[in-house]
Every structure is written in C-alpha cells, then in structure tokens.
Design a protein around this motif. Sequence first.
Motif, PDB file in Angstrom:
ATOM      1  N   ARG A 209       1.549  -0.955   0.304  1.00 54.64           N
ATOM      2  CA  ARG A 209      -0.349   0.108  -0.260  1.00 54.64           C
ATOM      3  C   ARG A 209       1.171   1.365  -0.104  1.00 54.64           C
ATOM      4  NH1 ARG A 209      -1.129   4.203   0.659  1.00 54.64           N
ATOM      5  NH2 ARG A 209      -3.038   5.621   2.260  1.00 54.64           N
ATOM      6  N   VAL A 210       2.203   0.620   0.789  1.00 56.83           N
ATOM      7  CA  VAL A 210       2.599   2.442   1.312  1.00 56.83           C
ATOM      8  C   VAL A 210       4.383   2.663  -0.118  1.00 56.83           C
ATOM      9  CG1 VAL A 210       1.689   2.948   3.077  1.00 56.83           C
ATOM     10  CG2 VAL A 210       3.640   2.116   3.101  1.00 56.83           C
ATOM     11  N   SER A 211       4.700   1.326  -0.133  1.00 56.63           N
ATOM     12  CA  SER A 211       6.046   1.629  -0.635  1.00 56.63           C
ATOM     13  C   SER A 211       5.895   1.970  -2.333  1.00 56.63           C
ATOM     14  CB  SER A 211       6.471   0.265  -0.460  1.00 56.63           C
ATOM     15  OG  SER A 211       6.316   0.225   1.011  1.00 56.63           O
ATOM     16  N   ASP A 212       7.103   2.376  -2.393  1.00 52.81           N
ATOM     17  CA  ASP A 212       7.674   2.396  -4.157  1.00 52.81           C
ATOM     18  C   ASP A 212       8.568   1.797  -4.309  1.00 52.81           C
ATOM     19  OD1 ASP A 212       6.597   5.011  -4.434  1.00 52.81           O
ATOM     20  OD2 ASP A 212       7.369   5.793  -3.174  1.00 52.81           O
ATOM     21  N   ARG A 213       9.572   0.935  -3.684  1.00 56.31           N
ATOM     22  CA  ARG A 213      10.459  -0.502  -3.705  1.00 56.31           C
ATOM     23  C   ARG A 213      10.685  -0.699  -2.484  1.00 56.31           C
ATOM     24  NH1 ARG A 213      15.559   1.097  -6.562  1.00 56.31           N
ATOM     25  NH2 ARG A 213      15.794   2.767  -4.474  1.00 56.31           N
ATOM     26  N   PHE A 214      11.327  -2.186  -3.016  1.00 58.20           N
ATOM     27  CA  PHE A 214      11.558  -2.839  -1.027  1.00 58.20           C
ATOM     28  C   PHE A 214      13.496  -3.461  -1.809  1.00 58.20           C
ATOM     29  CE2 PHE A 214       7.336  -4.263  -3.253  1.00 58.20           C
ATOM     30  CZ  PHE A 214       6.755  -3.978  -2.127  1.00 58.20           C
ATOM     31  N   THR A 215      13.669  -3.307  -0.661  1.00 57.64           N
ATOM     32  CA  THR A 215      14.722  -4.152  -0.441  1.00 57.64           C
ATOM     33  C   THR A 215      14.986  -5.244   0.157  1.00 57.64           C
ATOM     34  OG1 THR A 215      16.048  -2.050  -0.881  1.00 57.64           O
ATOM     35  CG2 THR A 215      17.819  -3.439   0.575  1.00 57.64           C
ATOM     36  N   VAL A 216      15.281  -6.151   0.052  1.00 57.24           N
ATOM     37  CA  VAL A 216      15.319  -8.029   0.594  1.00 57.24           C
ATOM     38  C   VAL A 216      17.001  -8.055   1.448  1.00 57.24           C
ATOM     39  CG1 VAL A 216      14.466  -9.510   0.771  1.00 57.24           C
ATOM     40  CG2 VAL A 216      13.494  -8.100  -0.463  1.00 57.24           C
ATOM     41  N   LEU A 217      16.671  -7.661   2.901  1.00 57.38           N
ATOM     42  CA  LEU A 217      17.863  -9.033   3.291  1.00 57.38           C
ATOM     43  C   LEU A 217      18.068  -9.876   3.730  1.00 57.38           C
ATOM     44  CD1 LEU A 217      19.226  -5.984   5.636  1.00 57.38           C
ATOM     45  CD2 LEU A 217      19.694  -5.950   3.085  1.00 57.38           C
ATOM     46  N   ARG A 218      18.378 -10.719   3.603  1.00 60.91           N
ATOM     47  CA  ARG A 218      18.609 -12.371   4.000  1.00 60.91           C
ATOM     48  C   ARG A 218      19.917 -12.498   4.498  1.00 60.91           C
ATOM     49  NH1 ARG A 218      19.084 -15.369  -0.146  1.00 60.91           N
ATOM     50  NH2 ARG A 218      17.079 -15.174  -0.940  1.00 60.91           N
ATOM     51  N   ASP A 219      19.721 -12.865   6.159  1.00 60.78           N
ATOM     52  CA  ASP A 219      20.634 -13.912   7.275  1.00 60.78           C
ATOM     53  C   ASP A 219      22.439 -12.876   6.485  1.00 60.78           C
ATOM     54  OD1 ASP A 219      19.924 -15.695   7.889  1.00 60.78           O
ATOM     55  OD2 ASP A 219      19.981 -16.808   5.970  1.00 60.78           O
ATOM     56  N   GLY A 220      21.543 -11.185   7.309  1.00 62.10           N
ATOM     57  CA  GLY A 220      23.054 -10.088   6.847  1.00 62.10           C
ATOM     58  C   GLY A 220      23.441  -9.969   5.339  1.00 62.10           C
ATOM     59  N   GLN A 221      22.417  -9.963   4.492  1.00 64.06           N
ATOM     60  CA  GLN A 221      23.512  -9.757   2.983  1.00 64.06           C
ATOM     61  C   GLN A 221      22.451  -9.564   2.104  1.00 64.06           C
ATOM     62  OE1 GLN A 221      24.632 -13.999   1.803  1.00 64.06           O
ATOM     63  NE2 GLN A 221      26.353 -13.063   2.430  1.00 64.06           N
ATOM     64  N   TYR A 222      22.803  -8.736   1.120  1.00 59.77           N
ATOM     65  CA  TYR A 222      21.825  -7.941   0.243  1.00 59.77           C
ATOM     66  C   TYR A 222      21.325  -9.220  -0.804  1.00 59.77           C
ATOM     67  CZ  TYR A 222      20.466  -4.198  -3.344  1.00 59.77           C
ATOM     68  OH  TYR A 222      19.673  -3.586  -4.151  1.00 59.77           O
ATOM     69  N   VAL A 223      19.621  -9.509  -0.558  1.00 60.36           N
ATOM     70  CA  VAL A 223      19.164  -9.976  -1.797  1.00 60.36           C
ATOM     71  C   VAL A 223      19.099  -9.166  -3.066  1.00 60.36           C
ATOM     72  CG1 VAL A 223      17.269 -11.473  -2.409  1.00 60.36           C
ATOM     73  CG2 VAL A 223      18.364 -11.062   0.414  1.00 60.36           C
ATOM     74  N   GLY A 224      18.364  -8.039  -3.262  1.00 63.61           N
ATOM     75  CA  GLY A 224      17.941  -6.968  -4.022  1.00 63.61           C
ATOM     76  C   GLY A 224      17.382  -5.930  -3.559  1.00 63.61           C
ATOM     77  N   THR A 225      16.992  -5.312  -5.002  1.00 70.77           N
ATOM     78  CA  THR A 225      16.117  -4.175  -4.696  1.00 70.77           C
ATOM     79  C   THR A 225      15.087  -4.524  -5.766  1.00 70.77           C
ATOM     80  OG1 THR A 225      17.559  -2.173  -3.719  1.00 70.77           O
ATOM     81  CG2 THR A 225      15.849  -1.498  -4.218  1.00 70.77           C
ATOM     82  N   TYR A 226      13.903  -4.076  -5.176  1.00 74.37           N
ATOM     83  CA  TYR A 226      12.507  -4.541  -6.289  1.00 74.37           C
ATOM     84  C   TYR A 226      11.512  -3.270  -6.207  1.00 74.37           C
ATOM     85  CZ  TYR A 226      14.984  -8.611  -5.531  1.00 74.37           C
ATOM     86  OH  TYR A 226      15.506  -9.771  -5.070  1.00 74.37           O
ATOM     87  N   ASP A 227      10.910  -3.155  -7.525  1.00 75.78           N
ATOM     88  CA  ASP A 227       9.991  -1.782  -7.191  1.00 75.78           C
ATOM     89  C   ASP A 227       8.851  -3.066  -7.413  1.00 75.78           C
ATOM     90  OD1 ASP A 227       9.819   0.506  -9.224  1.00 75.78           O
ATOM     91  OD2 ASP A 227       7.604  -0.428  -9.486  1.00 75.78           O
ATOM     92  N   VAL A 228       7.997  -1.861  -6.787  1.00 77.25           N
ATOM     93  CA  VAL A 228       6.256  -2.445  -6.244  1.00 77.25           C
ATOM     94  C   VAL A 228       5.947  -2.980  -7.636  1.00 77.25           C
ATOM     95  CG1 VAL A 228       5.311  -0.301  -6.968  1.00 77.25           C
ATOM     96  CG2 VAL A 228       4.429  -2.211  -4.965  1.00 77.25           C
ATOM     97  N   ASN A 229       6.287  -2.709  -8.615  1.00 79.32           N
ATOM     98  CA  ASN A 229       5.515  -3.267  -9.536  1.00 79.32           C
ATOM     99  C   ASN A 229       5.703  -4.483 -10.726  1.00 79.32           C
ATOM    100  OD1 ASN A 229       3.213  -1.043 -10.047  1.00 79.32           O
ATOM    101  ND2 ASN A 229       4.825  -0.187 -11.085  1.00 79.32           N
ATOM    102  N   GLU A 230       7.124  -4.739  -9.810  1.00 76.40           N
ATOM    103  CA  GLU A 230       7.961  -6.364 -10.840  1.00 76.40           C
ATOM    104  C   GLU A 230       7.738  -6.745  -9.316  1.00 76.40           C
ATOM    105  OE1 GLU A 230      11.809  -4.404 -11.374  1.00 76.40           O
ATOM    106  OE2 GLU A 230      12.305  -5.352  -9.753  1.00 76.40           O
ATOM    107  N   ILE A 231       7.093  -6.918  -8.154  1.00 74.70           N
ATOM    108  CA  ILE A 231       6.959  -7.938  -7.663  1.00 74.70           C
ATOM    109  C   ILE A 231       6.099  -8.023  -6.524  1.00 74.70           C
ATOM    110  CG2 ILE A 231       8.092  -6.882  -5.629  1.00 74.70           C
ATOM    111  CD1 ILE A 231      10.162  -9.590  -5.360  1.00 74.70           C
ATOM    112  N   ASP A 232       5.293  -9.383  -6.707  1.00 72.58           N
ATOM    113  CA  ASP A 232       4.341  -9.962  -5.691  1.00 72.58           C
ATOM    114  C   ASP A 232       4.215 -10.277  -4.473  1.00 72.58           C
ATOM    115  OD1 ASP A 232       5.380 -12.152  -6.321  1.00 72.58           O
ATOM    116  OD2 ASP A 232       2.870 -12.182  -7.288  1.00 72.58           O
ATOM    117  N   GLU A 233       3.322 -10.419  -3.476  1.00 70.99           N
ATOM    118  CA  GLU A 233       4.012 -10.594  -2.111  1.00 70.99           C
ATOM    119  C   GLU A 233       5.260 -11.936  -2.483  1.00 70.99           C
ATOM    120  OE1 GLU A 233       0.415 -11.120   0.358  1.00 70.99           O
ATOM    121  OE2 GLU A 233       0.348  -8.935  -0.778  1.00 70.99           O
TER     122      GLU A 233
END
Lengths: 518, 329
Positions: A209-233
């Motif tokens: 609802r609020v975000s434009d982009r997501f940055t995902v972290l996992r186990d202290g590492q960078y997974v990626g940054t995604y636009d709200v339009n290019e990814i789903d739940e």
Amino acid sequence: MSEYILEMEHISKTFPGVKALDNVELKVQKGEVHALIGENGAGKSTLIKVLAGIHGADEGGKYLFEGEKADIQEPMDATLKGMSIIYQDLSLFPNLSVAENIYIGRDSKKKPWTKINWKSMKKLANKALAELDMDIDLNKKVELLSIAQQQMIEIARALAFDSKLIVMDEPTSSLSSGEVEKLYNVIDKLKERGISVIFISHKLKELFRVSDRFTVLRDGQYVGTYDVNEIDEQGLIKKMVGREVVYETNKEKAETGEKLFEISSFSKEGNFKDIDLTLHRGEILAITGLVGSGRTELAQSIFGITKNVQGEMWLKGEELKISSSEDAVKKGIAYVPEARQTQGLVLEQSVINNMTLPIIDTLRNKLKLIDRNVEKNLTDQYIKSLDVRPAIPELTADKLSGGNQQKVVIGKWLSAQPKLLIIDEPTNGIDIGAKTEIHKLLRRMVNEGIGVIMISSELPEVLSVSDRILVMSRGRIAGEMNTVDADQEEIMKLALDNEGIESGNDTKTPNGTHHQEV
Amino acid sequence: MKLLLKQKEFSVLAIILIITVILSFVSPVFLTVQNWLDIIEGNTVIGILAIGMTLIIITSDIDVSVAALTTAVTVSIGYLFQFLPDNWSSVVLIFLIAPLIGMLLGAFNGLLVSRIKIPAIVVTLGTLNIFSGLVLYITNGNYINSTNFPDSFLAFSNIEMAGIPILIYLFALVAFGTWFILKYTLIGRSVLAIGGNAQSSVRVGINFEKVKMFVFSYMGFLGGIAAIAQTSYTSAIDPNGLAGMELTVIAAVVLGGANIHGGRGSIPGTLLGVLLLAIMQNGMILARIDVFWQNVVTGAIIVIAVSYDEINHRRNQEKLSNIDVKEAS
C-alpha cells in the motif's frame, strides 16, 4: 546531482564472532517510500543503526547522504544532517510536554546554561503539528497520549528538524487499523513534500500500500531491490526465505506415542488468545513466528512466570494448576529462556552451582547441609554426558563459550528430571558446530521420554529439528503442519500477518483456521 | 481539574490540609504565623538539601552522602571563621567559599558515578564514611561553638525582613533558582530527559556523563549553602548534628512525588514533601505524642506513598508491553 538521497553500498558490520551485515546495499530515491524487509535477524536493525550512527560500519563501505559522504560519529550528527529515525520503541520522554518532546535535541550542541525559549519552542511545535493536521495540547505530557499520537509527535519532531529522510521501524505494530490508515495518509503527505521514507515492517499488505520500492535482506546479506510493480507478495516471501539449505529438513516421521502434554483455550489479555496445543511422547514440537507474536509469552505462561492466564493444561493426563515457576518445576516442567546469560545462568558462579540449582533441596545430607560430594559427582556426570568443554566443574559460567553455556543450562534442567522442557531460541548466538550438538541433545532427550517444545525464529532450525510445527501470528496460532510436509515459504506466509496474505491470490490457509487435533 | 487531581502534588497538598485542620484543633498554637515561620526556618537545611536531591532522584540516582557532605562543609566553615575578619566581607566570603567546597565534594561523587560508572548508592555510601570519618578525626567529635564566629555572621543570622527570618529568604531563593533551572535551561531539560528515558536522551544527543556530573556537583553546591544555613541556625557546629538526615531528605523528595525510577519529580512537589514531614513532626510534638511514634507514623506514610507509586508504575509498564492480539474472525 544524484537522484538518490541516500546511497549505502558495500556496507559490512562485524561483531565479535558474527558478521551481522555482509556487503549490503541500500539506495533510497528522493521522495520515495522505500521498504526494508527481511526475517528476524536478517540485518535490518543493524543496517539502520549504521545509518543512524549508533554502530560504525566496517572499513570500506560507501555511505552518501544527498550525494555527499556522510560522516556520522554519533546519532545527533545524522539528525542534524536531516535523517530522523523513529524507532519501534519511540524516543520520547513521557515526563515532558508535547512541545518539549518535539523541540528536544535542537540545542544539544549548545552550552548547558542556554536559556530555553518556551515561546519559540511552542511556535515551532505548533507549526510541525499543523503540517500533520494534528490538534494536541502542547502542554500535555506525552505519557498521557495514545501510541498513535506519540508516533505523530515523533514525526512532528522529524519535520521540525527539516528531515529529508525519515526511517520508521515497525511503525504500525501497535496501531489499530484506523490509526494505520491515518499514518499512511501522513506518509503520502511527506512524500508530496519530497521527503523520503524508509519503512520497516513485516506486514506485506501494508508495504504494498505505501511503498514504491523494496530492499530485501537475508542473513545479513543483500538480496536485491525491487520496484513495487515488478514483484508480488509471493515473490517477496521467496526472496526473504530463499536461502541455500544449511541443514537437512527432518524427513523422518517421528514415532509418536500417547499425548504427553496438552493445553486448551489458553488466553492472556494483551498477549495471546485461544491457544490449543498438544505434545506427544517422543516428539519435538516447534513454535515459530515473528518476534512479538506471543511465542515467548505463551512459554512463560505455561511455566507460571506470567500470571492470570485463562485456560487448562494437562501433563500425562493430569490437570495442571500452575501459579508460579516454583509450581511448574515441582510438576516437572523446565524452561530455558532466550536470554540464557541473564535469565538462565548465574554467570559469576561455578558450573557446579549452576547445574544443581533446581535440585539443591534434594542434595542435603543428614545435617540439612548441602552434600558437596554428591553435588560434584552429579555435575561430573552431566558434564560428561553433555560434553561441556572445558570439563572443569569449578569454572565460573562466564568463562564458557555460548554453546557450552547453553549445555550447562540444559544440564541444569536435566538434573531436575523434567517431564517437559520448553526451550526458547536454543541456539541463538551459538556457533554452527555447537548448534548441531544442541540439536542432537534435544533429540536424545525426546528419545528418553522427555517432551520438548522448542521456540525458534530460525526457520532452518525449525525444519531440521522438529517433528511438528506451530506457527504463531499476533497472539494466535496461525497454522500447524508436520515438518515432513513443511517448507519455509509456507511458514513465512503464516507468520507474516495473515490478513495480508488472505487478500492475495493464495488462500491455502484461510484466516482464523485454528489448530486441529492431529 | 481532573488533571490537577491526578497530580501527585495535589494528594500531598490534600494530606497537608487535613493534618493542618486536625492539628489546629489539637493545639491552638499550631495555626499561628509564628509557629509556621518556626517550622519553615527549622526545616531550611532539610529543604535545601531536598531540592538538590530532587534533581538526583529525577535522573534515577540517589545520594546518601548529603548529610555528611554538609557537615564536612560546616566544619570547614568553623575553621575558616578563625581567620576571617569581623566585618561583612566575611559573610560574603563564606557565601563564596562554602558552596565551592561543597561543589568539589559533590563533583567527586559525580566523577565516580559518571566516569567509573559505580552505582550512586555505593559511591555515596563510601563518601559518606570518608566525609564523616574525616570530620570526626579533625574535630575529635567536639562542638565548635560561636566564640570564634565573626560578629558579622551572627548579625547576619539574626536578620529579619518583614518579620521573616533571613534563612527563609535563602531557602526561597534556592527553590526558585532550581525551579528556574529545571524549567528554563538546557541542562535542566537534560536532567528531566535522562530520567524520562535514558536511551532516547542519548539518541537526541544529550551527554549522559555531563548531566550526571552536574546533578551531583549541584547537590554539593547546595550542601555548601545548607552548611551556611545550619551554622547560622544553630550558631554552633556539631560534627554529629546532621547524622542520619539524608534519610529525611530522601523521604521528603519521595513524598513530594519524585519517582525513584527517575523522570518524575518537581520543586513544588519536594517543597510540599518537606512541609508535610515538618508539620507532622511539629504537630506530634504539640500533641505530645511520643517521639518513637513520630518515627513510626513518618515511616508508614513513606512506605504507603512509595508502594502506591510502585504499583502505578508497574501497571503502566504492563500496558506498554501488550501485543495487539488479532480478533477472531
């Protein structure tokens, strides 16, 4: 001029023995709402602490704010540069007025005898509150405000500092849905004014609802940054849990015997509600969920630390009435808390004294004095069977490594010969070798007939150690599965706010489905 | 009005009023201007120390060395008097030197608490013994009487303005000054902030160590002023005269609404706390109640007040730690 307000690249942070952040990246554009997500312990908080100047990052990272190198030595530097961090626990002063709370920190670099100008303070506070369409008495003490109002005071403080970037750590975790909607409107307003927001939350639905982009972290590492339009739940959940498998999932279906322990309709206001749970002989039951889902509170209620709990408990067919931890120990329940150093051990005391603490009453000789020989023999026996290293019973507990400390805590409870062991985050902060040993130990205990309930937020651990899994979310049991059939994504989906999931395409686990007897 | 009723100051005020009404029936002397002036003048030392203690308790610390510190300064004053000329400059000099000595002693406490990070109760228990040990060594436990005091100082002690003794003006000045510091200066704000939420205060750039240093030094400074008041009031110096007074001081502050957990406390509240203890003591003397019972009653009121506060505190904490449990659907 760069389009980014914040650029962090190659950020690493090493604590003694742990690499909390490993080459992480976070880039936030001007005027965007950027969600930072990941499981418990993925490194979100550490990253924010580096950003805020509470932790210094390791050498070699790049950290730019408004295109310039951000030289941040202490938290106030970040604030003065235009970054405000709204922590989950808020940084307010309950004993000060609204106006003072909004204004505080502005003069922190001035002389201690600087006179406070209440007039200009109130003017500034008023202006900031007006921008948020807030109508609060400036003289009111903050402790008299609701959590939602307190949050607005923090946002007002950020505005009063002319912040260009506001970080909100789990801002909605204690808000009602109406209040959440108001917060979103405020965030929209901030965005219009060109202010960037970093939003940390576990509630995927609100993130979309609020975000434009997501940055995902996992186990202290960078997974990626995604636009709200290019990814789903679904996609996000995959990114959050999609780690390489470190442990094998437990594929063996345990030989489960009769019911060992059972609780029904357990409720504690403000903690959890309608919890039913059954543990069979020979099985390890894992309870997982996010921090704050009520897992630990449930364990503490079974053990009698939390009082005034409604519901019923049975152990070996006998109804249990437990009103204190002392009762619980007498009835054969043992609880190993998460904070083993502060709650599980007396660090300054020897291994002997720690191990025999729960049974010290039974070790007395005819003169009612503690029989040191019996005590020593018993400790030696446990040190041997648990393989505590170094095997010196007289050593004080603080000299042992985390893994060996945990073994002492477990040994301490084994000496009391419990029928049920509840263990909270058994391998938190323990190195990988010792982890496996602890896991084997738990299995051995089950085989010897002790029931084990393990609380853990480490999904690989849950999957490799347990026989059955209960997932808790917001004080309720959100789902149950046999470990053989479970996978990480499924668990994550249940653990995250399931209201959010329900609105998605996948409704395999309808909202409100309660645990059923297996 | 509801807000006013909720304030703890109000409940103290209410108790004071009730006791006043009762005592005015018990003794016709109680409700006279002269008696009240005597009560206030007689409690100036406790009052000044309680004002300093308020700041320390607001930052969730405690100082049990205050009585010993004040005595140490009174003894210093007694020795200085031997060398001071018999004119008004002596009074001025004493007002410069005594607070300075007090401040140095207080700063010593502050240094140990803020830099070496020893809990304040331990630090001040230690300095209590150091101060009082040195005092007894130097004085041999003997009185220093007023024969060596400059006449100017004795004259100062007897000043009355509008029928009110000078010590009450001094007390009022200290109270007003400290109230002003708390409300209108950055350092005063920092004191409140640290007590309210230590972690947040670091996040907004408040220097924790400096503030701790300040509250203990300021306590010492006021100890110096209280030493002047004590010397002036008794016209003698008694190395044992203040022994145990730290407990009365702390009791007054706590009765006045300050919370041992920090954050809460105010100068008006503390003044009411001092007044409450003072009129109870005065009233019980007038009512000819046994001294032992006075202690029992005072102690009981403190225990009740603190229990009430503690229960409230815990209730608030519990409310904060609740989880938003999802409603069944």
